[in-house]
Design an enzyme around this catalytic site. Structure first.
Site, mmCIF file in Angstrom:
data_model
loop_
_atom_site.group_PDB
_atom_site.id
_atom_site.type_symbol
_atom_site.label_atom_id
_atom_site.label_comp_id
_atom_site.label_asym_id
_atom_site.label_seq_id
_atom_site.Cartn_x
_atom_site.Cartn_y
_atom_site.Cartn_z
ATOM 1 N N GLU A 146 0.848 -1.197 0.000
ATOM 2 C CA GLU A 146 0.000 0.000 0.000
ATOM 3 C C GLU A 146 0.883 1.245 0.000
ATOM 4 O OE1 GLU A 146 -2.629 -0.289 3.337
ATOM 5 O OE2 GLU A 146 -3.558 -2.142 2.645
ATOM 6 N N PRO A 147 0.307 2.416 -0.278
ATOM 7 C CA PRO A 147 1.109 3.647 -0.301
ATOM 8 C C PRO A 147 1.834 3.924 1.017
ATOM 9 C CG PRO A 147 -1.019 4.038 -1.324
ATOM 10 C CD PRO A 147 -1.080 2.665 -0.732
ATOM 11 N N GLY A 148 1.272 3.437 2.138
ATOM 12 C CA GLY A 148 1.861 3.722 3.440
ATOM 13 C C GLY A 148 2.865 2.708 3.937
ATOM 14 N N GLY B 221 5.735 -0.766 2.680
ATOM 15 C CA GLY B 221 6.299 -1.627 1.651
ATOM 16 C C GLY B 221 6.545 -3.018 2.179
ATOM 17 N N SER B 222 7.670 -3.192 2.904
ATOM 18 C CA SER B 222 8.045 -4.524 3.363
ATOM 19 C C SER B 222 7.306 -4.981 4.616
ATOM 20 C CB SER B 222 9.556 -4.563 3.636
ATOM 21 O OG SER B 222 10.280 -4.352 2.446
ATOM 22 N N GLU C 190 8.168 -9.690 -3.224
ATOM 23 C CA GLU C 190 7.981 -10.847 -2.337
ATOM 24 C C GLU C 190 8.916 -10.788 -1.129
ATOM 25 O OE1 GLU C 190 5.439 -13.513 -3.015
ATOM 26 O OE2 GLU C 190 4.963 -11.636 -4.021
ATOM 27 N N GLN D 76 16.678 -7.187 2.686
ATOM 28 C CA GLN D 76 16.783 -6.880 4.114
ATOM 29 C C GLN D 76 15.740 -7.648 4.927
ATOM 30 O OE1 GLN D 76 16.656 -4.693 1.625
ATOM 31 N NE2 GLN D 76 18.668 -3.697 1.691
#
Length: 398
Positions: A132-134, A136-137, A375, A379
């Protein structure tokens, strides 16, 4: 259990079909769709039909477990998937991600769906919508919501970097049932792309895998039957969100196999360039006694081989219902790191010949970077591995 690394004969046909498609369909059009981002590769439609027929034959025939009952181990869908991904990605990894019916969401369905859901969604083309925009990982930071209303869930939110998002006919969406319950409330839902309220907001322009579209999808009051929730609807705070995370245990080895395929392509071209320059690879001589570029090739090739062995192990464990979260992350981390090093070294050794668009080496270098990111980034994989090895929880080791 011991793992026999010899390829089972029943999978030879999988490798042969994928290899032929990579060489005769993917390679000839690889540059064409690299230069024509967002154009749909119609050449893949027939390949999608053949893949669907193969899946139907597998479902109608004997199961892998029945075939392997005498051996006591299984070489099944996961091993078949990584072999397929390895061969096709040698041809073009972006095109491999664009084959109808073989989206990342299909792996999620295969990982956690019940029997009825497997029958219902067995022939769909499913993308995967997590990021989502807020965030990532940090997959636990999902803000897209799914609220039960009668017999339907109502989904609201925005997803970014959805591979095949504008081409697939379904998408597996991660959403939370209750934000106050944290990661335990995160579930995955199969959503038809033609459902009311689903909108593709835009397509991204990318560094690599340009033949595969990457979409931003907005969900506004999208209603899906409650039967479309994959796994259990119960919120088990003690268990966390292991159910949806199980998806990664299946898909990370597949992404690792993609990296192995691209890496093999780059190694083959690197060896050709070295031999053309008068520096053949001699395995009977010590690497240190050969040209520096040859010694570097031998080192990279050994890392590439290790990547493949990690990948095979993770897939085999999944097929045999053994917990493979650690091994899946190890395969993804090793292969992702190796392919970026291999492809960039190929550009370096090839110099002007490899940097231009007359060949595919520079394209492989661009394509490879995403294989170390999606996926789960390098890190994140290192973090998961550390937690598993040290016996730490996500709260203990961040």
């Amino acid at each position: 259990m011991a793992i026999n690394l010899e390829l089972p004969e029943k999978l030879n046909s999988t490798v042969e079909r994928a290899s032929l498609a990579a060489e005769h369909i993917f390679r000839p059009i690889s540059r064409k769709y690299d230069l024509a981002e967002h154009d749909y590769p119609t050449e893949l439609d027939e390949l999608g039909k053949l893949a669907k027929q193969a899946r139907e034959q597998e479902r109608s025939g004997k199961s892998d477990k029945a075939d392997s009952a005498k051996e006591g181990t299984v070489n099944g869908a996961n091993l078949r998937s990584v072999l397929n991904a390895r061969e096709l990605s040698w041809g073009d990894v972006g095109l491999m991600l664009t084959i109808p019916g073989q989206g990342l969401g299909n792996a999620a369905i295969a990982a956690v769906a019940n029997k009825e859901q497997l029958e219902k969604f067995g022939d769909v083309w499913a993308a995967m919508a997590i990021t989502e925009p807020g965030f990532g990982s940090d997959s636990a930071a999902v803000t897209t919501t799914a609220v039960l209303d009668g017999d339907d869930y109502v989904i609201n939110g925005e997803k970014i970097f959805v591979t095949a998002g504008s081409r697939a006919d379904h998408v597996v969406v991660w959403a939370t049932l209750d934000k106050s319950k944290g990661r335990a409330a995160i579930k995955s839902f199969v959503v038809p792309m033609d459902a009311e309220g689903v909108a593709v907001a835009r397509l991204e322009n990318k560094l690599g895998i340009k033949s595969s579209d990457t979409a931003v999808i907005v969900f506004t009051d999208v209603r899906v039957p409650k039967e479309n929730l994959l796994g259990s609807p119960d919120i088990d705070v003690k268990k966390g969100f292991g159910g949806v995370m199980q998806t990664f245990d299946n898909t990370r080895p597949v992404v690792a196999a993609m990296a192995v395929g691209v890496g093999r392509a780059a190694l083959e071209e690197m060896r050709r360039m070295l031999e053309e320059a008068g520096h053949p690879v001699d395995y009977d001589r010590a690497a240190a006694a050969q040209h520096a570029s040859v010694a570097e090739f031998i080192r990279l090739e050994s890392d590439w081989e290790a990547s493949w062995l990690h990948t095979v192990r993770a897939a085999w464990m999944a097929d045999n219902s053994e917990p493979n979260s650690l091994e899946a992350s190890m395969s993804k981390a090793k292969a992702g790191r190796t392919v970026t090093e291999v492809t960039n070294k190929a550009v370096e050794i090839g110099s002007t010949q490899a940097y231009g668009e007359t060949g595919l080496v520079e394209k492989w270098a661009r394509d490879s970077k995403i294989l170390d990111i999606f996926e789960g980034t390098q890190q994140i994989q290192q973090l998961i591995i550390a937690r598993r090895v040290l016996g730490k929880s996500s709260a203990d080791l961040k």
